[in-house]
Design an enzyme around this catalytic site. Structure first.
Site, PDB file in Angstrom:
ATOM      1  N   ASP A  14      27.051  50.368  47.183  1.00  0.00           N
ATOM      2  CA  ASP A  14      25.842  50.248  48.015  1.00  0.00           C
ATOM      3  C   ASP A  14      24.604  50.617  47.202  1.00  0.00           C
ATOM      4  O   ASP A  14      23.543  49.988  47.325  1.00  0.00           O
ATOM      5  CB  ASP A  14      25.957  51.175  49.233  1.00  0.00           C
ATOM      6  CG  ASP A  14      27.274  50.950  49.961  1.00  0.00           C
ATOM      7  OD1 ASP A  14      27.712  49.777  50.036  1.00  0.00           O
ATOM      8  OD2 ASP A  14      27.880  51.945  50.425  1.00  0.00           O
ATOM      9  N   HIS A  29      30.015  54.192  54.324  1.00  0.00           N
ATOM     10  CA  HIS A  29      30.155  52.945  53.590  1.00  0.00           C
ATOM     11  C   HIS A  29      30.750  51.852  54.468  1.00  0.00           C
ATOM     12  O   HIS A  29      31.890  51.456  54.322  1.00  0.00           O
ATOM     13  CB  HIS A  29      31.024  53.125  52.341  1.00  0.00           C
ATOM     14  CG  HIS A  29      31.347  51.813  51.676  1.00  0.00           C
ATOM     15  ND1 HIS A  29      30.393  51.057  51.036  1.00  0.00           N
ATOM     16  CD2 HIS A  29      32.499  51.085  51.602  1.00  0.00           C
ATOM     17  CE1 HIS A  29      30.949  49.940  50.582  1.00  0.00           C
ATOM     18  NE2 HIS A  29      32.227  49.937  50.923  1.00  0.00           N
TER      19      HIS A  29
HETATM   20  N1  LIG Z   1      34.506  51.318  48.426  1.00  0.00           N
HETATM   21  C1  LIG Z   1      34.042  50.118  48.233  1.00  0.00           C
HETATM   22  O1  LIG Z   1      32.846  49.956  48.060  1.00  0.00           O
HETATM   23  C2  LIG Z   1      34.935  48.959  48.152  1.00  0.00           C
HETATM   24  C3  LIG Z   1      34.488  47.756  47.628  1.00  0.00           C
HETATM   25  C4  LIG Z   1      35.359  46.697  47.517  1.00  0.00           C
HETATM   26  C5  LIG Z   1      36.653  46.829  47.973  1.00  0.00           C
HETATM   27  N2  LIG Z   1      37.071  48.005  48.465  1.00  0.00           N
HETATM   28  C6  LIG Z   1      38.431  48.214  48.920  1.00  0.00           C
HETATM   29  O2  LIG Z   1      39.295  48.399  47.810  1.00  0.00           O
HETATM   30  C7  LIG Z   1      40.628  48.057  48.133  1.00  0.00           C
HETATM   31  C8  LIG Z   1      41.225  47.142  47.078  1.00  0.00           C
HETATM   32  O3  LIG Z   1      40.559  45.951  46.988  1.00  0.00           O
HETATM   33  P1  LIG Z   1      41.008  44.828  45.958  1.00  0.00           P
HETATM   34  O4  LIG Z   1      40.070  43.703  46.113  1.00  0.00           O
HETATM   35  O5  LIG Z   1      41.228  45.393  44.648  1.00  0.00           O
HETATM   36  O6  LIG Z   1      42.433  44.425  46.571  1.00  0.00           O
HETATM   37  P2  LIG Z   1      43.655  43.739  45.832  1.00  0.00           P
HETATM   38  O7  LIG Z   1      44.574  43.278  46.895  1.00  0.00           O
HETATM   39  O8  LIG Z   1      43.195  42.776  44.830  1.00  0.00           O
HETATM   40  O9  LIG Z   1      44.330  44.936  45.053  1.00  0.00           O
HETATM   41  C9  LIG Z   1      44.910  45.996  45.702  1.00  0.00           C
HETATM   42  C10 LIG Z   1      46.020  46.546  44.827  1.00  0.00           C
HETATM   43  O10 LIG Z   1      46.586  47.655  45.473  1.00  0.00           O
HETATM   44  C11 LIG Z   1      47.989  47.592  45.262  1.00  0.00           C
HETATM   45  N3  LIG Z   1      48.689  48.387  46.232  1.00  0.00           N
HETATM   46  C12 LIG Z   1      49.023  48.087  47.519  1.00  0.00           C
HETATM   47  N4  LIG Z   1      49.731  49.102  48.057  1.00  0.00           N
HETATM   48  C13 LIG Z   1      49.832  50.039  47.112  1.00  0.00           C
HETATM   49  C14 LIG Z   1      50.444  51.319  47.077  1.00  0.00           C
HETATM   50  N5  LIG Z   1      51.073  51.817  48.133  1.00  0.00           N
HETATM   51  N6  LIG Z   1      50.357  52.002  45.954  1.00  0.00           N
HETATM   52  C15 LIG Z   1      49.712  51.507  44.868  1.00  0.00           C
HETATM   53  N7  LIG Z   1      49.130  50.317  44.854  1.00  0.00           N
HETATM   54  C16 LIG Z   1      49.190  49.587  45.976  1.00  0.00           C
HETATM   55  C17 LIG Z   1      48.300  46.140  45.313  1.00  0.00           C
HETATM   56  O11 LIG Z   1      49.546  45.867  44.702  1.00  0.00           O
HETATM   57  C18 LIG Z   1      47.138  45.547  44.578  1.00  0.00           C
HETATM   58  O12 LIG Z   1      47.410  45.447  43.213  1.00  0.00           O
HETATM   59  C19 LIG Z   1      40.510  47.423  49.508  1.00  0.00           C
HETATM   60  O13 LIG Z   1      40.826  48.402  50.454  1.00  0.00           O
HETATM   61  C20 LIG Z   1      39.063  47.062  49.617  1.00  0.00           C
HETATM   62  O14 LIG Z   1      38.604  46.960  50.947  1.00  0.00           O
HETATM   63  C21 LIG Z   1      36.243  49.062  48.568  1.00  0.00           C
HETATM   64  O1  LIG Z   2      33.160  44.610  52.300  1.00  0.00           O
HETATM   65  C1  LIG Z   2      34.287  44.827  51.890  1.00  0.00           C
HETATM   66  O2  LIG Z   2      35.306  44.576  52.503  1.00  0.00           O
HETATM   67  C2  LIG Z   2      34.476  45.406  50.542  1.00  0.00           C
HETATM   68  C3  LIG Z   2      33.518  46.453  50.214  1.00  0.00           C
HETATM   69  O3  LIG Z   2      33.480  47.486  51.105  1.00  0.00           O
HETATM   70  C4  LIG Z   2      32.137  45.929  49.938  1.00  0.00           C
HETATM   71  O4  LIG Z   2      31.184  46.619  50.296  1.00  0.00           O
HETATM   72  O5  LIG Z   2      32.004  44.894  49.288  1.00  0.00           O
END
Ligand SMILES: NC(=O)c1ccc[n+]([C@@H]2O[C@H](COP(=O)([O-])OP(=O)(O)OC[C@H]3O[C@@H](n4cnc5c(N)ncnc54)[C@H](O)[C@@H]3O)[C@@H](O)[C@H]2O)c1
Ligand SMILES: O=C(O)C[C@H](O)C(=O)O
Length: 808
Positions: free
Chosen positions: A626, A655
């Protein structure tokens, strides 16, 4: 600047350059150091021999070194002189000199250079080995360096000084006890003394007259302390006063004492007469005799050679070819005369200990592990044992380093004891204080001004604290302790996990990178492991306790595991991963990326609470994306994307959607004049719902690359803070109990009681250092916060109750 300028090469270095140089030379950088300190550290180490060794050692790989170690095992500096040309040639070839040529002298020179490089490297490697073998003790040294240690040590000295000024056995007596005691001892003036002060003064005076040693009037507890401080008594030993006094008689010395201090007038005179410095009928007072002794004692052959046994002298003489038919020289006197005439540099052998009183030699030996029973009974015996152990070192730091190594490698088993002794060495300069305190005590007793003693004692304490502070900082130079940081990524094979791991691998402060996922983690690790940066990378899967293995020794754990926009699934994933952290790495700093952050952070906290390891300072919700978006979008509004990296806009709240509150009025780069109304609203919305923008554009999944960037930004800040950098501030979603005062103040500002909130947080080595406030904001921003709170509270409650009763 002129060619002759005294300005050193590093005078113009940036703090990064200073830091790099220090790291390159294995010089530990104390956590609190900023640029002037770094400069001082470089300055202090520029000519250090260890740095020279490090330079020499750098040219050797450990492998090369090990090979060389075998080759050089039986070689001495002059070995090469005895070798013929072909042997020299073979040796040089083995040492990698491709075509050794030239006359034999040239070959000898080459071989010698190899040998020198080897010995330098040997010193470096052995110091590194000993340092890493004893990292726990080095840790103790580090602790000693910390201000609190210095302070407590100083406080201790002050307390001791205060004690000392009143710690004579009759200090607790009342007036009539004092009077009786004085009368019993025939102090006539006691009759006319009217106040307790006067009586005490008389008692002090009397004591000084009848006791030869200052410690005879010390209380048992103070004597015990002195003996314990010098390793002459175990704290658990219970001895009678007379045994304690017996020990003091054997060991107590004053730092300024020399061997002749206890000599009588006639003994002083006899020595000077014996050495032909005084006629036997000369009339001199004690002071004059002492002065002469001070001048001549160390140039007298017998003083110096007393530290050598007959066989030491014989050995030296025959080694140097002065004793071909050794048996012809029999008497000690002959030996001493011979070596004194041949040993051109005798004065260099005149070490400080030669004039120490016997008691001090005894203490020196006892401190070096010689048992009471094994202590020599004669002065030459004491001197000879001391000479064997006397480390002649060129610098003070080197001396301390040697002593530390000695302790670390000593046979003392209990770590506590080693640490205690290390602390003693590190605060060694406090001896100054002890001696000052001795003075102070004598003052107090000998004069009417007890207060004056107190003042002196206080001064001594002050000086002790100052010298401890400086010594504490300086002694760390030679300890080549590398600051290790193990970073772990859980969910490392995912859309965020992979690029985030890549970025962490690029951080030179990360020495170990552990990757975990339910799929592909070892492959990602193998791939990243080829990148030429310091971090060692390893990947683990679930089977065979992969989670436990990856988390072992973790300093910082980043969690991007989970599925975008699947809160229920993610809650379970985060709970299980948090359980792993709570059991294997409860002290790690945990950075939660998995959504919904507003709920997953409380989930981690609740799991930690269940395991009894909850520390609100150590859990962070990553809201950096953000913040990154706010910078980028603002730069676009300002029409200059090059500003993006320098624009900072605090983003507070949480967030997700409306819980994201950018405080644009506090942007480091103000928005254009007149920018407001619907434009401002649109900008706020874009920041709040930036995630949707990406989700929509991608069709599947959510932000991964920008998130990896943001995650690494935040993680790198946490790592810097972990390594001791001060003043790093970043907005992050935390439990407000992490900083009680800051948290309460924040709750007041937002006008509600809430457990978690994202705010600008100052980071430190233990995580949250300080929670910052919201500050001055606009009416519109106040409204945004008010709108965020209800959602935020619901999200937090969902996380908390998921652990209490799963229903998310
Ligand atoms: N905080 C933020 O600003 C923000 C921003 C973007 C995404 N996210 C969040 O981050 C997370 C991941 O997003 P992504 O795009 O990388 O997803 P993704 O599906 O590409 O990757 C997630 C990974 O987690 C692994 N995984 C699933 N269960 C698991 C476990 N029990 N132990 C270990 N690994 C495990 C999967 O195998 C995969 O490799 C999501 O929850 C998403 O919403 C947060
Ligand atoms: O929006 C989402 O699901 C992923 C993440 O929290 C973001 O801000 O991009």
């Amino acid at each position: 600047s002129s060619w002759f300028s005294a300005e050193p090469e590093y005078a113009k270095w940036s703090d990064v350059e200073l830091r790099t140089w220090l790291q390159d030379h294995n010089i530990k950088i104390p956590s609190s150091f900023d640029k002037p300190h770094l400069y001082g550290l470089v300055d202090a180490n520029w000519h250090s021999p260890l740095v020279a060794y490090a330079e020499a050692g750098r040219q050797w790989s450990l492998d090369q070194f090990n090979r060389a170690q075998r080759a050089f095992e039986h070689i001495k500096d002059d070995t090469f002189d005895q070798w013929d040309e072909s042997r020299l040639r073979v040796f040089l070839l083995e040492q990698g000199v491709v075509s050794p040529s030239g006359p034999r002298e040239q070959l000898v020179l080459l071989a010698r250079n190899k040998y020198r490089a080897y010995t330098d490297a040997a010193i470096l490697y052995s110091s590194l080995a000993s340092a890493s073998a004893s990292s726990a003790y080095a840790g103790a040294a580090d602790a000693a360096h910390s201000a609190s240690q210095c302070a407590s040590q100083a406080t201790h000295e002050v307390a001791r000084a205060f004690d000392a000024s009143k710690d004579y056995f009759y200090s607790t007596w009342d007036e009539s006890q004092l009077r009786n005691w004085l009368e019993e001892h025939g102090v006539v003036e006691a009759k006319s003394a009217s106040t307790k002060d006067e009586l005490t003064r008389l008692a002090n005076g009397y004591y000084r007259k009848v006791t030869s040693a200052v410690w005879e009037s010390w209380s048992d507890s103070y004597i015990r302390e002195w003996l314990t401080a010098h390793n002459l008594l175990k704290p658990t030993d219970t001895l009678s006063r007379s045994s304690l006094l017996g020990k003091m008689k054997k060991y107590h010395y004053n730092r300024v004492d020399s061997v002749w201090n206890t000599w009588s007038h006639s003994e002083l005179k006899a020595w000077l007469v014996d050495h032909g410095l005084l006629k036997s009928d000369a009339e001199k007072n004690r002071d004059e005799l002492v002065k002469m002794l001070e001048e001549h004692y160390l140039s007298a052959a017998d003083s110096i050679w007393a530290a050598w046994t007959d066989s030491d002298i014989r050995e030296w003489l025959s080694e140097h070819g002065y004793l071909e038919n050794g048996n012809s020289v029999k008497s000690r006197e002959d030996l001493v005369n011979l070596i004194n005439s041949k040993y051109s540099d005798a004065s260099a052998k005149a070490s400080a200990y030669l004039v120490w009183p016997d008691a001090r030699l005894r203490v020196y030996l006892r401190e070096r592990g010689i048992g009471e029973d094994a202590l020599p009974t004669t002065r030459p015996g004491l001197l000879q044992e001391t000479r064997i152990r006397w480390v002649q070192t060129s610098t003070w730091t080197e001396n301390i380093y040697t002593r530390l190594k000695e302790i670390v490698n000593s046979s003392v088993e209990a770590a506590e004891e080693k640490i205690a002794r290390i602390l003693e060495v590190l605060s060694g300069r406090s001896r100054y204080a002890s001696d000052e305190v001795d003075d102070a005590r004598e003052w107090g007793w000998g004069s009417h001004k007890a207060d004056h003693a107190r003042e002196k004692a206080q001064e001594a304490g002050q000086r002790a604290s100052e010298s401890i502070a400086t010594s504490g900082c300086r002694v760390l130079h030679p300890l080549p302790v590398v600051n290790m940081v193990k970073a772990v990524v859980l969910g490392a094979a995912g859309g965020i996990g992979q690029p985030l791991s890549l970025l962490l691998k690029l951080n030179p402060d990360v020495t170990e990178l552990g990757l975990f996922d339910i799929v592909n983690a070892p492959g990602v690790a193998a791939d990243l492991s080829h990148i030429a940066t310091p971090a060692k990378v390893e990947g683990f899967l679930n089977p065979d306790d992969g989670l436990q293995k990856v988390l072992t020794g973790a300093d910082i754990v980043v969690i991007p595991a989970g599925i975008p926009r699947k809160p229920g699934t993610n809650a379970g994933i985060v709970r299980d991963l948090a359980t792993g952290i709570a059991t294997t790495a409860p002290k790690a700093l945990v950075l939660v990326i998995s959504n919904p952050v507003n709920s997953t952070v409380p989930i981690v906290a609740e799991v930690f609470k269940k395991h009894g390891v909850f520390d609100p300072k150590r859990i962070f919700g990553v809201t950096t994306l953000d913040v990154v978006r706010a910078s980028t979008f603002t730069s676009e509004i300002l029409g200059d994307r090059s500003l993006a990296t320098s624009i900072t806009v605090p983003v507070v709240g949480g967030h997700s959607g409306v819980t994201i509150v950018p405080l644009l009025s506090q942007s480091s780069h103000p928005l254009p004049p007149g920018f407001g109304g619907s434009d401002l609203e649109a900008l706020v919305k874009r920041i709040q719902f930036g995630g949707d923008e990406v989700v929509k554009a991608k069709g599947t999944g959510s932000a991964t690359l920008s998130m990896a960037y943001a995650g690494a930004e935040f993680a790198n800040k946490v790592i810097l803070a972990l390594k001791g950098k001060k003043g790093i501030v970043a907005p992050t979603f935390v439990n407000l109990a992490a900083d009680k005062a800051g948290g309460e103040a924040l709750k007041k500002e937002i006008g509600t009681d809430i457990e978690y909130f994202s705010a600008p947080v100052e980071l430190g080595p233990n995580g949250v250092e300080k929670i910052g406030g919201i500050g001055k904001i606009t009416g519109a921003e106040k409204a945004l916060i008010a709108a965020a709170l209800p959602d935020l509270k619901v999200n937090i409650e969902k996380g908390v109750s998921f652990i209490e009763a799963p229903k998310l």
